[in-house]
Design a protein around this motif. Structure first.
Motif, PDB file in Angstrom:
ATOM      1  N   CYS A 147     -43.549  56.581  63.984  1.00  0.00           N
ATOM      2  CA  CYS A 147     -44.603  56.482  62.962  1.00  0.00           C
ATOM      3  C   CYS A 147     -45.234  55.093  62.919  1.00  0.00           C
ATOM      4  N   VAL A 148     -44.396  54.071  63.077  1.00  0.00           N
ATOM      5  CA  VAL A 148     -44.910  52.709  62.924  1.00  0.00           C
ATOM      6  C   VAL A 148     -45.753  52.291  64.123  1.00  0.00           C
ATOM      7  N   ASP A 149     -45.513  52.911  65.278  1.00  0.00           N
ATOM      8  CA  ASP A 149     -46.363  52.622  66.441  1.00  0.00           C
ATOM      9  C   ASP A 149     -47.810  53.032  66.180  1.00  0.00           C
ATOM     10  N   ILE A 150     -47.993  54.014  65.300  1.00  0.00           N
ATOM     11  CA  ILE A 150     -49.343  54.447  64.912  1.00  0.00           C
ATOM     12  C   ILE A 150     -49.810  53.692  63.667  1.00  0.00           C
ATOM     13  N   SER A 151     -48.913  53.543  62.702  1.00  0.00           N
ATOM     14  CA  SER A 151     -49.273  52.935  61.413  1.00  0.00           C
ATOM     15  C   SER A 151     -49.740  51.499  61.540  1.00  0.00           C
ATOM     16  N   ILE A 152     -49.243  50.782  62.530  1.00  0.00           N
ATOM     17  CA  ILE A 152     -49.627  49.375  62.690  1.00  0.00           C
ATOM     18  C   ILE A 152     -51.137  49.231  62.808  1.00  0.00           C
TER      19      ILE A 152
END
Length: 367
Positions: A147-152
């Motif tokens: 998720c964080v790879d996208i959220s960044i």
């Protein structure tokens, strides 16, 4: 959930992204207004104190991980003290993360209702959030890595657009004077906003469950500092835009962007920033819920997380129903009654864990 093999571990990059993409977005709505109500022109200085304290804890936890070869903290406590001590500690941390999730959750509910709806909707419109939260709590920690790879990108683009819109209306002179203020405010202010901090403690959950790569401490520290700088700059711009009335502007992002758009007499494209940041905020709010579930799972020695996930998410859903539109009353109770819990488990306990003797190897985590 089993996090003992390399495939299920977070990458160091993803741990860093969590401190840039997720933890800052819990501080961009109500926190600037609350800080302004206690600190006025010194709000940025109060936030700086909070971040410095958090960074000290982060440094202590990084030393702890180095001392115990990046072993899961539950296993360290279990082997160096006793299984009972480990279970009690993680049960208390489950309560800590539960409390940590309450204000961002109620804040997000009020924020969405006041920003995106003209008529206050039923609380059931928030039900999909708990469906996502429950599902996430059944998964492995790796889910946050994906998720964080996208959220960044959502976080950086959203905050970049906000700063682009708000910077022209900022008047730095409104932050003067800096030092001609009562000293006690720099104690009361950071304590009153402590519930938005203690993010360094997530490293206790990540310990042993991310790849041990080169320059680990440096990369994580710089990532945390980057998120801190973003929030302090936003707080400076927020007070520079509104001055003495900043404490009445409860939702910093929409207030800043709509004020800028109103001056420019342009289309409401500021909603782009709002929706971008809302995407990241969903996962940011789930993070303490997920942590609470996994701590409870370890404390109860359960193989699956469905029971603790049901308990934690169910209690929070009932809490949202009962205390809907009572955000500030709940905030007062948590700060004044439970503030010591944030001090104890957010700052004191992580540093005391450094006293545990060296010698634990990385062991698998039952979950």
């Amino acid at each position: 959930m089993t996090l003992s093999n390399e495939r299920n571990k977070l990458k160091l990059r993803q741990v860093c992204f969590i401190f840039i993409a997720l933890t800052p977005v819990t501080k961009i709505s109500l926190l600037p207004s609350v800080a302004a109500s206690f600190l006025e022109e010194q709000l940025w200085l109060g936030l700086l104190i909070n971040f410095v304290l958090d960074f000290i804890v982060l440094f202590a936890i990084l030393l702890l991980l180095k001392k115990h070869d990046n072993a899961p903290i539950f296993d360290v406590v279990e082997q160096k003290l006793s299984p009972t001590c480990a279970k009690i500690l993680f049960f208390l941390y489950s309560i800590f993360f539960f409390l940590k999730a309450i204000i961002p959750l109620l804040e997000q509910q009020d924020y969405v209702q006041n920003t995106l709806y003209e008529v206050t909707p039923t609380v059931l419109v928030f039900l999909p959030f708990f469906a996502v939260s429950f599902y996430s709590c059944l998964k492995e920690l790796k889910i946050f890595g994906r998720c964080v790879d996208i959220s960044i990108w959502f976080t950086l683009l959203g905050l970049g657009l906000v700063l682009f819109l708000a910077l022209p209306i900022c008047r730095i002179e409104r932050l003067m004077p800096i030092i001609q203020k009562p000293t006690y405010k720099l104690i009361k202010g950071p304590f009153s906003t402590i519930i938005w901090f203690s993010d360094s403690v997530y490293m206790l959950i990540f310990a042993g469950h991310f790849l041990n790569q080169k320059q680990r401490a440096l990369k994580i520290s710089l990532s945390y500092l980057s998120g801190a700088v973003l929030i302090i700059v936003l707080a400076i711009i927020f007070y520079g835009a509104f001055g003495p009335i900043a404490k009445t502007r409860f939702w910093a992002i929409p207030e800043l962007t709509i004020f800028s758009i109103a001056i420019a007499n342009a289309t409401r494209f500021d909603y782009i920033a709002i929706f971008l940041l809302l995407f990241s905020q969903v996962f940011a709010i789930i993070l303490p819920i997920f942590s609470s579930v996994k701590c409870l799972q370890l404390a109860l020695n359960l193989k699956r997380s469905i029971i603790p996930a049901s308990i934690i998410n169910g209690l929070l859903f009932l809490f949202v129903i009962v205390f809907s539109n009572r955000l500030f009353k709940v905030f007062g109770v948590i700060v004044n009654v439970f503030g010591w819990i944030f001090i104890c488990f957010g700052y004191v306990v992580p540093i005391l864990l450094l006293l545990l003797p060296r010698g634990t190897k990385n062991a698998p985590l039952k979950a």
